[in-house]
Design a protein around this motif. Sequence first.
Motif, PDB file in Angstrom:
ATOM      1  N   ALA A  87       0.826  -1.221   0.000  1.00  0.00           N
ATOM      2  CA  ALA A  87       0.000   0.000   0.000  1.00  0.00           C
ATOM      3  C   ALA A  87       0.850   1.256   0.000  1.00  0.00           C
ATOM      4  CB  ALA A  87      -0.931  -0.008   1.206  1.00  0.00           C
ATOM      5  N   GLN A  88       2.066   1.182   0.554  1.00  0.00           N
ATOM      6  CA  GLN A  88       2.951   2.339   0.604  1.00  0.00           C
ATOM      7  C   GLN A  88       3.948   2.365  -0.551  1.00  0.00           C
ATOM      8  OE1 GLN A  88       4.519   1.649   4.585  1.00  0.00           O
ATOM      9  NE2 GLN A  88       3.179   3.221   5.447  1.00  0.00           N
ATOM     10  N   SER A  89       3.825   1.464  -1.484  1.00  0.00           N
ATOM     11  CA  SER A  89       4.784   1.370  -2.590  1.00  0.00           C
ATOM     12  C   SER A  89       4.548   2.462  -3.630  1.00  0.00           C
ATOM     13  CB  SER A  89       4.675  -0.004  -3.250  1.00  0.00           C
ATOM     14  OG  SER A  89       3.404  -0.151  -3.864  1.00  0.00           O
ATOM     15  N   ASP A  90       5.558   2.703  -4.450  1.00  0.00           N
ATOM     16  CA  ASP A  90       5.439   3.697  -5.519  1.00  0.00           C
ATOM     17  C   ASP A  90       4.350   3.322  -6.515  1.00  0.00           C
ATOM     18  OD1 ASP A  90       7.452   5.153  -4.390  1.00  0.00           O
ATOM     19  OD2 ASP A  90       9.027   4.495  -5.760  1.00  0.00           O
ATOM     20  N   ARG A  91       4.203   2.033  -6.749  1.00  0.00           N
ATOM     21  CA  ARG A  91       3.192   1.571  -7.711  1.00  0.00           C
ATOM     22  C   ARG A  91       1.799   2.024  -7.289  1.00  0.00           C
ATOM     23  NH1 ARG A  91       2.239  -4.633  -9.890  1.00  0.00           N
ATOM     24  NH2 ARG A  91       0.076  -4.362 -10.597  1.00  0.00           N
ATOM     25  N   VAL A  92       1.455   1.808  -6.053  1.00  0.00           N
ATOM     26  CA  VAL A  92       0.121   2.194  -5.563  1.00  0.00           C
ATOM     27  C   VAL A  92      -0.001   3.709  -5.490  1.00  0.00           C
ATOM     28  CG1 VAL A  92      -1.427   2.111  -3.580  1.00  0.00           C
ATOM     29  CG2 VAL A  92      -0.222   0.042  -4.310  1.00  0.00           C
ATOM     30  N   LEU A  93       1.024   4.375  -4.980  1.00  0.00           N
ATOM     31  CA  LEU A  93       0.951   5.831  -4.820  1.00  0.00           C
ATOM     32  C   LEU A  93       0.905   6.547  -6.165  1.00  0.00           C
ATOM     33  CD1 LEU A  93       3.381   6.402  -1.799  1.00  0.00           C
ATOM     34  CD2 LEU A  93       0.889   6.178  -1.797  1.00  0.00           C
ATOM     35  N   GLU A  94       1.525   5.988  -7.194  1.00  0.00           N
ATOM     36  CA  GLU A  94       1.431   6.586  -8.525  1.00  0.00           C
ATOM     37  C   GLU A  94       0.010   6.495  -9.073  1.00  0.00           C
ATOM     38  OE1 GLU A  94       4.311   4.585 -10.862  1.00  0.00           O
ATOM     39  OE2 GLU A  94       6.033   5.693 -10.041  1.00  0.00           O
ATOM     40  N   LEU A  95      -0.637   5.357  -8.840  1.00  0.00           N
ATOM     41  CA  LEU A  95      -2.027   5.208  -9.278  1.00  0.00           C
ATOM     42  C   LEU A  95      -2.944   6.165  -8.514  1.00  0.00           C
ATOM     43  CD1 LEU A  95      -2.228   1.310  -9.582  1.00  0.00           C
ATOM     44  CD2 LEU A  95      -2.119   2.986 -11.440  1.00  0.00           C
ATOM     45  N   VAL A  96      -2.681   6.317  -7.205  1.00  0.00           N
ATOM     46  CA  VAL A  96      -3.473   7.251  -6.412  1.00  0.00           C
ATOM     47  C   VAL A  96      -3.269   8.675  -6.904  1.00  0.00           C
ATOM     48  CG1 VAL A  96      -3.783   8.228  -4.098  1.00  0.00           C
ATOM     49  CG2 VAL A  96      -3.474   5.759  -4.377  1.00  0.00           C
ATOM     50  N   GLU A 150      -4.676  -3.572  -6.167  1.00  0.00           N
ATOM     51  CA  GLU A 150      -3.268  -3.841  -6.467  1.00  0.00           C
ATOM     52  C   GLU A 150      -2.724  -4.957  -5.585  1.00  0.00           C
ATOM     53  OE1 GLU A 150      -1.564  -2.515  -9.004  1.00  0.00           O
ATOM     54  OE2 GLU A 150      -3.544  -1.673  -9.493  1.00  0.00           O
ATOM     55  N   ILE A 151      -3.185  -4.999  -4.341  1.00  0.00           N
ATOM     56  CA  ILE A 151      -2.736  -6.068  -3.442  1.00  0.00           C
ATOM     57  C   ILE A 151      -3.192  -7.423  -3.971  1.00  0.00           C
ATOM     58  CG2 ILE A 151      -3.105  -7.061  -1.145  1.00  0.00           C
ATOM     59  CD1 ILE A 151      -3.138  -4.194  -0.060  1.00  0.00           C
ATOM     60  N   SER A 152      -4.429  -7.514  -4.441  1.00  0.00           N
ATOM     61  CA  SER A 152      -4.949  -8.771  -4.976  1.00  0.00           C
ATOM     62  C   SER A 152      -4.183  -9.207  -6.209  1.00  0.00           C
ATOM     63  CB  SER A 152      -6.443  -8.623  -5.301  1.00  0.00           C
ATOM     64  OG  SER A 152      -7.175  -8.313  -4.138  1.00  0.00           O
ATOM     65  N   ASP A 153      -3.747  -8.245  -7.036  1.00  0.00           N
ATOM     66  CA  ASP A 153      -2.995  -8.577  -8.241  1.00  0.00           C
ATOM     67  C   ASP A 153      -1.579  -9.044  -7.931  1.00  0.00           C
ATOM     68  OD1 ASP A 153      -5.194  -7.926  -9.740  1.00  0.00           O
ATOM     69  OD2 ASP A 153      -4.490  -5.891 -10.211  1.00  0.00           O
ATOM     70  N   LEU A 154      -0.992  -8.539  -6.860  1.00  0.00           N
ATOM     71  CA  LEU A 154       0.399  -8.842  -6.557  1.00  0.00           C
ATOM     72  C   LEU A 154       0.571 -10.086  -5.688  1.00  0.00           C
ATOM     73  CD1 LEU A 154       1.795  -5.246  -5.891  1.00  0.00           C
ATOM     74  CD2 LEU A 154       2.298  -6.716  -7.850  1.00  0.00           C
ATOM     75  N   VAL A 155      -0.336 -10.303  -4.752  1.00  0.00           N
ATOM     76  CA  VAL A 155      -0.206 -11.414  -3.803  1.00  0.00           C
ATOM     77  C   VAL A 155      -1.120 -12.549  -4.252  1.00  0.00           C
ATOM     78  CG1 VAL A 155      -0.384 -12.143  -1.396  1.00  0.00           C
ATOM     79  CG2 VAL A 155       0.306  -9.804  -1.957  1.00  0.00           C
TER      80      VAL A 155
END
Length: 254
Positions: A87-96, A150-155
């Motif tokens: 949740a704190q990764s660049d991937r999620v924060l870029e989408l936000v 994003e969590i569901s896609d990654l884990v």
Amino acid sequence: MAEKDVMEIDLMKLLMAYLHKWWLILACGLAGACIALIVTVNFITQMYQSSVSVYVNNARNNQTVDYVTSSNLDASQKLVNTYINIAQSDRVLELVSDRLDGVYSVKELREMLTASQVNDTEIFKLYITSPDPEEAARVANVMAEVAPREISDLVEGSSARIIDYAKVPESRYTPSYSKNTVMGGLIGCVLAAAYLTVMFLLDVRIKDDEDLMALFDVPILGQIPDVETLDNGNHHEKYGYKTEPATMAKGGKR
């Protein structure tokens, strides 16, 4: 080898010095509290915090689970830290950031975002802190929309679901007026005590026989009493004898 001079501090005398100047310590404490309160109200930005609650599920979103076993719960609890890092990764924060039309950069979002697990459970919270309460809730809800997907896609073999969405906070998160005021008062009292301590240590006047004995290695043979001069010979009465005032007899004779 010459003996080193050692400064001894009489704690009782130091305490009496504090008590003698209690009003100064109190005044400095009140001044410090007032200054801290004024600075807090006028110069520190009020921050508001809004949060979303996320449940870590050890199953895919499209997977049917008839019951939850203890092993599933243990696996979910172990996944919490992984989910928080995602949740704190660049991937999620870029989408936000994209969902917010680029109003906030990834760096700004990371400074606004904090996360923590709730009491060693499979639930964690995402917190957004902002000087605008409505903005804090809006950003938190966007995080709630983006992060679980994003969590569901990654884990593999797990998912995250939102329990509570963010609400607009009604009261500030920081600063605390009462806490800062108390801290300012304590700092004022400490500074006053430090000043009195320095003045006590710098005072080299001889005030009693103990000071003389500390300076000179000789016995004290006697003391001159502190006699207060009073009217009508009262100072004589203090030391055991009394003087009668002269009286005038009739006819001008004594």
